[in-house]
Design an enzyme around this catalytic site. Structure first.
Site, PDB file in Angstrom:
ATOM      1  CG  ASP A 346      -0.137   0.000   2.531  1.00  0.00           C
ATOM      2  OD1 ASP A 346      -0.456   0.835   3.388  1.00  0.00           O
ATOM      3  OD2 ASP A 346       0.789  -0.811   2.697  1.00  0.00           O
ATOM      4  CG  HIS A 677      -1.100  -7.426  -1.997  1.00  0.00           C
ATOM      5  ND1 HIS A 677      -2.376  -7.527  -2.536  1.00  0.00           N
ATOM      6  CD2 HIS A 677      -1.131  -6.351  -1.171  1.00  0.00           C
ATOM      7  CE1 HIS A 677      -3.126  -6.567  -2.041  1.00  0.00           C
ATOM      8  NE2 HIS A 677      -2.391  -5.833  -1.210  1.00  0.00           N
ATOM      9  CG  ASP A 725       4.090 -15.638  -7.421  1.00  0.00           C
ATOM     10  OD1 ASP A 725       4.022 -14.524  -6.863  1.00  0.00           O
ATOM     11  OD2 ASP A 725       4.714 -15.839  -8.478  1.00  0.00           O
ATOM     12  CD  GLU A 734       1.232  -6.247   1.985  1.00  0.00           C
ATOM     13  OE1 GLU A 734       0.900  -5.072   1.773  1.00  0.00           O
ATOM     14  OE2 GLU A 734       0.829  -6.904   2.961  1.00  0.00           O
TER      15      GLU A 734
END
Length: 868
Positions: A346, A677, A725, A734
């Site tokens: 993020d 991610h 994956d 992540e």
């Protein structure tokens, strides 16, 4: 009333609405036995995997999922309840149904959509919710394939505060998901990167055989160069596989393209080389430049595919990080908190995770002052990494750490404000954003979250490190760090129990922690090492952690457990503790390393961690690496090769010797993770974007399956198989700065080991005696003695100061200094040292206002001497 009874009453009382979907064909035929595609739609398992944004906390009340929405949200989509990883098949027919109520009453819209920009709607249905539960149902035909669609109940846009409740949420149709079968390749599992010539060489074979099997090691040309028999290991608990192991450590010939054949299967190819990990050191550190906030990323440095404009600098659509307000009710000021690293997948920036990541980069550099194999830090010096600051006479790893340090310093509450000196816990978007999303395109408002004691102590610890490590390169910056560290520590002592809220997880992770005794211990250690102030030492020795076993089996340390960081630094950084206390502390490190070696020997896949499910948690790969760091540190302290071999063997697991036969490091190994991610590196969702850069570490198997994609796909998995994956699996796949900082530390250690040959006995002895130390200087005398059996004809001694000490005069040797590193070379008259002979020289220095402990590592012509 029991849950089953309550559901029957609710269904009997509900008003039923049959509505057509607003996207896709208006009707569809869905058989009654169609498979269910949602998880926990009756909320019997609690809240998970449902999430919300723009709402109060989710809670299960009388069997329904309920939440609140404040009055005055502008749009329906400003608040919502949702579930990710909903599989849809193009052309398949579905029925969406749910019970909904709202008090006092409001509109609600259920939308099945693409869970990232441009948020394409596949189907939607509108309803008016009242205080009486209403049953809503609609059918539709999916217009697209999407294994990871998103269901959102949009519940914003009301002028009044509302309480919404959902129950019996169902999406039936399509096809039942087939059992997931990962492609694990050949049954012979090796380190796909390779092995060091003098190091351990182990492999694992998945087989039904219970008796020993023959193995053959073959060259790239197919010739058999070594052979032997496997060792049966039975059923491996972590993988639930019957396995056997191969030990081919005796083969030491360098080469490329080797393969191992067992039981009719041939492994992926691998190399045997003393330079295997040289590039990994740079690759793993490159990740941090790619994650930088507030600076344009230069494609000429790390590849054109990674070039991008600066993120979060108030350039539209960004709302920026240069003038960030607090969450409502937290503070009445704004802060410039630009810079730093994006934490993970993020765009948030978190002090406690930034703290441990910065520590590990700084510690990787500090290790070069105390570890014999580190060659004085040559491989981490200036112009060794691909960073824009290269060439500034500062080691590049310190330049990279400074990018985060500057951000951490900006998060401190200003003088004159309530809680001055404390540190805001985090800064991130007001609401969660979807994938993919480049930093410069993030339109969300940014918010400072409340200060916390944990964040404040993280700043105190790493700023204290900064003070001693930057002193030789930028005295003013070192002094700024020292002031911030002392201020933060004092503020934390004044406010020892301000904790980050576990419920503060909208738009970014909560990173909550209600036990900060470990942060207090770590910060006190770093401040004492940097200042020598006895008050900090008193706090160190008074802590119950000072004599406790701080190294846990499943992970020696992490962002929520940092006492071991203080212990490792007390063991390695030169200091003035009494000799017996130093011995005890170092023994605690080697004792922990012995336990990790025992775990490694017990695991058929050779990792220094138990095979139980509770060991395979979010970020399990970083726990493996951090345990390996303890092994590596034990080697640096003891020079005992068993610890080095344990650290080296631990890397095998990361690079393919695991149940999935996968390297968890992007770009390293035949089969490697590359769909982590990440909003930035989202190639799987948008082919125009790049995969994560080479050297990015995936989180790894997580038996808790804390994301819906993994939970749907991997239910019932053996711990080592709880990984996929795929970009949708944030709980297993992540990226994160504290995982890559661990990898960078270990990569630097591995690269330093070269051939991993036998550790030679010292052939020199050094007596280092400081005869006088005062606020402005010191006088030191050094005697070097040849304890070997051959004459030394020309000598250079090297050691490093801990802080800002500077040599300004020397006699009987030619002494020079670069940064903290001092070199002393012979003069013509004392060039030769016969066996048993010695010579003495002296020096005067300045800058001893900071601690001036004797160095623990002095090398003669690159080889370590015993130091007294």
């Amino acid at each position: 009333m029991t849950r089953s009874r309550r559901r029957l009453v609710a269904l009997a009382a509900a008003t039923t609405l049959a509505l057509a979907a607003t996207a896709g064909p208006a009707s569809a035929e869905v058989p009654p036995d169609a498979p269910e595609q949602l998880r926990n739609g009756d909320f019997s398992a609690g809240v998970s995997p449902w999430f919300s944004y723009g709402t109060g906390d989710l809670a299960v009340t009388d069997g329904r999922l309920c939440t609140t929405v404040a009055a005055g949200t502008a749009n329906p989509w400003d608040a919502g309840i949702g579930q990710d990883a909903v599989p849809l098949i193009s052309g398949a027919e579905y029925e969406l149904s749910f019970d909904v109520s709202a008090t006092p009453g409001a509109a609600v819209k259920a939308v099945l959509q693409l869970g990232s920009a441009p948020y394409t709607t596949y189907a939607s249905v509108d309803a008016t919710a009242t205080g009486t539960a209403r049953h809503v149902t609609t059918t539709f035909t999916s217009p697209a394939d999407n294994a990871g669609a998103q269901l959102i109940f949009q519940i914003g846009g009301s002028a009044q505060a509302q309480t919404f409740c959902l129950d019996n949420v169902s999406l039936r149709g399509g096809e039942a998901a087939p059992p997931y079968e990962p492609d694990t390749g050949p049954r012979v599992r090796v380190n796909q990167v390779g092995y060091l010539p003098g190091g351990p060489k182990h492999a694992t074979v998945v087989t039904e055989a219970t008796e020993a099997l023959p193995w053959q090691l073959k060259s790239a040309g197919g010739s058999v160069v070594a052979s032997g028999e496997t060792t049966p290991r039975g059923t491996d608990a972590a993988s639930a596989q019957n396995v056997q192991t191969v030990d081919f450590s005796a083969y030491r010939t360098p080469g490329t393209g080797y393969t191992l054949t067992v039981d009719g299967e041939t492994s992926h190819p691998f190399d045997i080389s003393g330079t295997l990990y040289d590039r990994l050191r740079a690759d793993s550190l490159q990740f941090f430049y790619a994650q930088r906030s507030g600076i344009a990323i230069d494609g000429d440095l790390i590849g054109a595919e990674y070039a991008r404009p600066a993120g979060h600098l108030d350039v539209a659509p960004n709302q920026g990080d240069t003038d960030v307000p607090c969450q409502p009710g937290v503070c009445d000021y704004t802060l410039d908190v630009r810079g730093g690293w994006y934490d993970a997948g993020d765009h948030g920036k978190y002090v406690v995770n930034g703290g441990i990541a910065t520590y590990q980069l700084l510690n990787a550099f500090e290790r070069t002052k105390t570890a014999e194999t580190a060659d004085g830090g040559a491989a981490l010096g200036d112009a060794t990494l691909r960073v824009p600051e290269r060439g500034n006479a500062v080691p590049d790893v310190l330049d990279e750490a400074r990018w985060e340090l500057d951000f951490l310093l900006r998060m401190q509450v200003p003088t004159g404000e309530p809680l001055a000196g404390m540190v805001h816990h985090k800064i991130h978007d007001k609401n969660w954003t979807g994938l993919p999303l480049a930093p410069q395109d993030d339109p969300q408002p940014r918010e400072l979250h409340p200060p916390s004691t944990a964040a404040t102590l993280n700043l105190a610890a790493v700023a204290a490190q900064c003070a001693r490590l930057f002193a030789p390169y930028d005295a003013a910056y070192a002094a700024r760090c020292a002031t911030a560290a002392k201020t933060a520590y004092a503020a934390a002592k004044a406010h020892p129990a301000i904790y980050a809220s576990a419920s503060d997880g909208t738009g970014g992770g909560a990173y909550d922690d209600t036990n900060v005794t470990d942060e207090f211990y770590w910060a006190a250690v770093e401040l004492w090492l940097s200042t020598g102030d006895k008050a900090y030492l008193a706090d160190v020795t008074a802590s119950p952690l000072h004599t406790a076993d701080v190294f846990t089996p499943n992970g020696a340390f992490g962002w929520q457990s940092v006492a071991a960081l203080g212990r490792l630094d007390l063991a390695t950084v030169p200091n003035t503790l009494p000799a017996a206390e130093k011995t005890r502390i170092r023994a605690s490190v080697t004792a922990a390393a012995d336990r990790y070696l025992a775990a490694l020997a017990d695991q058929a896949y050779g990792l220094p961690m138990p095979g139980t499910a509770d060991a395979y948690v979010w970020g399990s790969n970083s726990n493996v690496v951090n345990n390996a760091i303890v092994l590596a540190t034990a080697f640096d302290l003891s020079r005992d090769a068993k610890y080095r071999d344990g650290a080296v063997q631990s890397a095998d697991y990361l690079f393919g010797r695991n149940a999935l036969n996968m390297s968890y490091v992007t770009g390293w190994g035949e089969q490697n993770a590359h769909n982590q991610h990440s909003r930035i590196f989202a190639h799987q969702l948008n082919p125009d974007l790049a995969n994560p850069p080479a050297g990015s570490l995936a989180g790894g198997p997580n038996a808790a399956l804390q994301d819906p994609y993994a939970a749907n796909l991997l239910a019932g998995c053996a711990p080592m198989f709880c990984y996929v994956d795929d970009i949708n699996s944030y709980a297993t796949n992540e990226v994160a700065i504290n995982w890559n900082s661990a990898l960078a530390w270990l990569a630097s250690f591995l690269a330093d080991q070269g051939d991993a040959s036998a550790v030679p006995a010292p052939t020199c002895a050094v007596t280092y005696t400081t005869h006088g130390s005062w606020p402005s200087g010191f006088t030191t005398q050094v005697t070097v003695r040849n304890t070997g059996t051959t004459a030394v004809n020309g000598w250079t001694l090297r050691w490093a100061f801990t802080g800002g000490q500077k040599v300004n005069h020397a006699w009987s040797a030619e002494v020079a200094q670069t940064g903290a590193t001092v070199t002393a070379k012979n003069l013509s008259w004392n060039r030769k040292l016969a066996p048993g002979a010695s010579t003495t020289f002296g020096l005067n220095g300045t800058g001893s206002a900071t601690p001036n402990p004797d160095p623990t590592l002095v090398t003669l012509n690159g080889k370590a001497c015993t130091v007294s």
